[in-house]
Motif scaffolding. Structure first.
Motif, PDB file in Angstrom:
ATOM      1  N   LEU A  41      86.888  32.524  17.788  1.00 13.93           N
ATOM      2  CA  LEU A  41      86.606  33.532  18.818  1.00 13.93           C
ATOM      3  C   LEU A  41      85.783  34.681  18.240  1.00 13.93           C
ATOM      4  N   ALA A  44      82.232  33.545  17.695  1.00 18.38           N
ATOM      5  CA  ALA A  44      81.472  33.490  18.944  1.00 18.38           C
ATOM      6  C   ALA A  44      81.078  34.892  19.406  1.00 18.38           C
ATOM      7  N   GLN A  45      81.984  35.849  19.247  1.00 17.34           N
ATOM      8  CA  GLN A  45      81.672  37.218  19.651  1.00 17.34           C
ATOM      9  C   GLN A  45      80.614  37.835  18.747  1.00 17.34           C
ATOM     10  N   ASP A  57      76.306  31.450  25.357  1.00 17.12           N
ATOM     11  CA  ASP A  57      77.165  32.372  24.604  1.00 17.12           C
ATOM     12  C   ASP A  57      78.439  32.676  25.387  1.00 17.12           C
ATOM     13  N   ASN A  58      78.274  32.962  26.686  1.00 18.43           N
ATOM     14  CA  ASN A  58      79.446  33.250  27.519  1.00 18.43           C
ATOM     15  C   ASN A  58      80.399  32.060  27.573  1.00 18.43           C
ATOM     16  N   ARG A  60      80.701  29.716  25.276  1.00 20.38           N
ATOM     17  CA  ARG A  60      81.318  29.567  23.953  1.00 20.38           C
ATOM     18  C   ARG A  60      82.459  30.556  23.761  1.00 20.38           C
ATOM     19  N   ILE A  61      82.249  31.798  24.185  1.00 17.20           N
ATOM     20  CA  ILE A  61      83.303  32.817  24.075  1.00 17.20           C
ATOM     21  C   ILE A  61      84.486  32.460  24.970  1.00 17.20           C
ATOM     22  N   ARG A  65      88.255  31.744  23.714  1.00 15.69           N
ATOM     23  CA  ARG A  65      89.427  32.474  24.229  1.00 15.69           C
ATOM     24  C   ARG A  65      90.491  31.510  24.733  1.00 15.69           C
TER      25      ARG A  65
END
Length: 89
Positions: A41, A44-45, A57-58, A60-61, A65
């Motif tokens: 996490l 990814a952030q 990206d969104n 993956r995040i 989570r």
């Protein structure tokens, strides 16, 4: 060149209590899926920090989570299902 060390460092540098116990190592081993999910996490952030996050990206995040939440749930269910000493429920 003289190295300056504190007395505390010199006394406790090789103390037995500095090493983790077997119980602590077992606890870390049980929590390892949660730790690794948390690392994913954060990774990814960090990837999305230096640019505007795109859909990938969104996603993956969001997936990272979800893995953290699933690992937390699994750990909580595993520890809640453990029997308490003395036969208590």
């Amino acid at each position: 060149m003289d190295h300056i060390v504190t007395v505390q460092d010199a006394v406790t540098a090789f103390a037995d209590f500095m090493e983790p116990t077997n119980a602590e190592l077992d606890a870390i081993e049980q929590e390892m899926p949660l730790i690794l999910a948390g690392v994913d996490l954060v990774d990814a952030q960090i990837t999305a920090l230096d640019r505007t996050p795109n859909e990938v990206d969104n996603r993956r995040i969001r997936r990272a989570r979800n893995r953290v939440l699933a690992a937390r749930r699994e750990l909580a269910n595993r520890t809640a299902g453990a029997t308490l000493p003395g036969g208590a429920a």
